[in-house]
Design a protein around this motif. Structure first.
Motif, PDB file in Angstrom:
ATOM      1  N   ARG A 221      20.398   8.682   9.991  1.00 23.70           N
ATOM      2  CA  ARG A 221      18.956   8.554   9.775  1.00 23.70           C
ATOM      3  C   ARG A 221      18.503   9.290   8.508  1.00 23.70           C
ATOM      4  N   PHE A 222      19.111  10.471   8.256  1.00 23.75           N
ATOM      5  CA  PHE A 222      18.742  11.277   7.082  1.00 23.75           C
ATOM      6  C   PHE A 222      19.999  11.561   6.252  1.00 23.75           C
ATOM      7  N   PRO A 223      20.531  10.537   5.566  1.00 25.60           N
ATOM      8  CA  PRO A 223      21.834  10.701   4.890  1.00 25.60           C
ATOM      9  C   PRO A 223      21.818  11.719   3.751  1.00 25.60           C
ATOM     10  N   ASP A 224      20.643  12.030   3.194  1.00 23.66           N
ATOM     11  CA  ASP A 224      20.597  12.950   2.059  1.00 23.66           C
ATOM     12  C   ASP A 224      20.293  14.381   2.467  1.00 23.66           C
ATOM     13  N   PHE A 230      25.595  19.538   7.506  1.00 23.47           N
ATOM     14  CA  PHE A 230      26.295  20.764   7.911  1.00 23.47           C
ATOM     15  C   PHE A 230      26.505  20.774   9.439  1.00 23.47           C
ATOM     16  N   GLY A 231      25.463  20.375  10.172  1.00 20.48           N
ATOM     17  CA  GLY A 231      25.581  20.287  11.631  1.00 20.48           C
ATOM     18  C   GLY A 231      26.666  19.299  12.037  1.00 20.48           C
ATOM     19  N   THR A 252      28.276  18.213   2.297  1.00 21.21           N
ATOM     20  CA  THR A 252      27.176  19.156   2.535  1.00 21.21           C
ATOM     21  C   THR A 252      26.878  19.988   1.288  1.00 21.21           C
ATOM     22  N   VAL A 253      27.923  20.565   0.679  1.00 26.96           N
ATOM     23  CA  VAL A 253      27.654  21.438  -0.465  1.00 26.96           C
ATOM     24  C   VAL A 253      27.205  20.624  -1.681  1.00 26.96           C
TER      25      VAL A 253
END
Lengths: 309, 125
Positions: A221-224, A230-231, A252-253
């Motif tokens: 839903r929130f790819p960016d 991280f979760g 993530t980084v």
């Protein structure tokens, strides 16, 4: 609710009561349901009903939410799990925790608009109501299962009443007196109709069981969003999927280069993959970002074999 | 076996750190829950410290021979739960704008932190 006595001393009473009445009237201003309720003008969800026993509206409401999810929602068992005898009631956070312990996502629903959005998306909403006064509260849990008449009437499973209807105006007051506390309880892969990344992160972070499919849905839903990524990475790591976790930490980084915990965990994932040099670089990056963190200090000592950055 | 150990460690960590940054001796990865708890804690500490920066607050501190550094140190020693309680208490004080409100809120915080020596609210300290 309030009746004014008619009869003697009427003029005096009017004089005395006029300001009071004005106050009461302003307090009784009608709150219309949000516009969202116009389309569709009515909607009712198919939610199993469980009648409550004395004071035990919490376990009953939770049981209905669980059964809607296709899980057993035996009220007697839930009473043991969430009901506190000394309070003669259940605590909201315990209801959420009980859902989370079954791999379901509890997500807050805290505005009238969100309430209608969720109903329209087919999600029943467990709400807390204060049926009495702010200073002298009578708490009650109920499940909103629908509405009709463009939201003028709200339909609830409440107490011993199945699919009872209440005026929106009356309902929203009792809900407001409980600070609009409410939540949906959703199965893996399903997200609330109204969802924001940070509340989603906070809702998912404490989840111990079956968290992975929820994180996957959140990231889809929130790819960016680096924090949700991280979760997901942590959930993959916890599920022993180390290669996928490593990829996710790297994503993530890239998305959130200032997130020190992500660099810290990336270091461990890299070390596991045999890339000691990459691990050192990652942990030193974490240390630059969060020089005061005891955890990261320990990580630096661990990853660099005590040599430091 | 490994899973078992991880499970025991997780339980141990949850029991004793309540989701804070995990000491490396136990597990050096930062959990998502740990990150969130840590950020919330930092935000609460910041809130208290911002209050201490106000002129009225500085006076109260000076009168009692307490420095903002002392307050920061005491905050650092509170458990998450204790800090949460303190922040809730401080929130209930009408500190917004009024000097008296700020003074009362600061005194309350100092009492709760046991920096005035008046009470023993958190005997662990």
């Amino acid at each position: 609710m309030t009746t004014l006595k008619k009869g003697g001393g009427r003029a005096a009473a009017t004089l005395f009561l006029a300001p009071l009445l004005a106050l009461m009237l302003s307090a009784c201003q009608t709150l219309p349901p949000p516009q969202r309720a116009d389309s569709p003008p009515r909607q009712t969800l198919d939610v199993p009903f469980i009648a409550q026993d004395a004071y035990q509206c919490g376990p009953a409401a939770l049981g209905m939410m669980l059964q809607w999810n296709g899980l057993p929602g035996d009220k007697e068992e839930l009473v043991h799990e969430v009901w506190l005898p000394e309070r003669q009631g259940a605590l909201g956070i315990e209801l959420k925790a009980a859902g989370r312990a079954r791999g379901l996502l509890p997500y807050p629903v805290e505005t009238p608009d969100a309430l209608f959005s969720e109903i329209q998306a087919g999600h029943p909403v467990l709400v807390l109501q204060n049926l009495a006064l702010k200073r002298w509260p009578v708490w009650h849990f109920a499940v909103v299962i629908g509405y009709r008449d463009n939201g003028e009437r709200i339909i609830l499973h409440s107490g011993t009443d199945e699919a009872t209807s209440s005026h929106w105006n009356r309902f929203v007051r009792t809900w407001a007196r409980a600070d609009y506390w409410g939540f949906v309880l959703l199965p893996p892969g399903e997200l609330p109709a109204r969802v924001e990344p940070e509340p989603l992160l906070r809702a998912l972070a404490p989840m111990q069981i079956d968290a992975l499919p929820h994180w996957r849905a959140a990231v889809a839903r929130f790819p960016d969003n680096g924090r949700l990524r991280f979760g997901l990475a942590n959930a993959l790591w916890a599920a022993q999927r180390q290669q996928e976790a490593l990829d996710a930490y790297q994503r993530t980084v890239a998305l959130a280069p200032d997130l020190a915990p992500a660099w810290n965990n990336l270091a461990y994932a890299l070390r596991r993959a045999g890339d000691d040099r990459g691990a050192r670089e990652a942990v030193c990056r974490a240390s630059e970002l969060a020089p005061d963190s005891d955890n990261i200090k320990d990580s630096v000592a661990d990853i660099t074999d005590g040599n430091g950055c | 076996m490994k899973k078992q150990i991880t499970g025991v460690l997780t339980a141990f960590v949850m029991l004793f750190t309540q989701g804070l940054f995990v000491p490396a001796a136990q597990a050096a990865m930062v959990t998502t829950d740990g990150m969130v708890a840590n950020e919330q804690r930092a935000a609460m500490e910041q809130k208290v410290m911002r209050l201490m920066e106000q002129d009225a607050a500085a006076k109260v501190l000076a009168q009692n021979g307490v420095t903002p550094d002392d307050v920061q140190k005491r905050l650092g020693r509170l458990s998450n739960q204790e800090l949460q309680k303190l922040a809730t208490k401080a929130d209930q004080m009408p500190a917004g704008g009024s000097v008296l409100g700020v003074v009362l809120a600061v005194i309350l915080i100092l009492v709760l932190l046991d920096l005035l020596g008046a009470t023993d609210v958190f005997p662990a300290i």
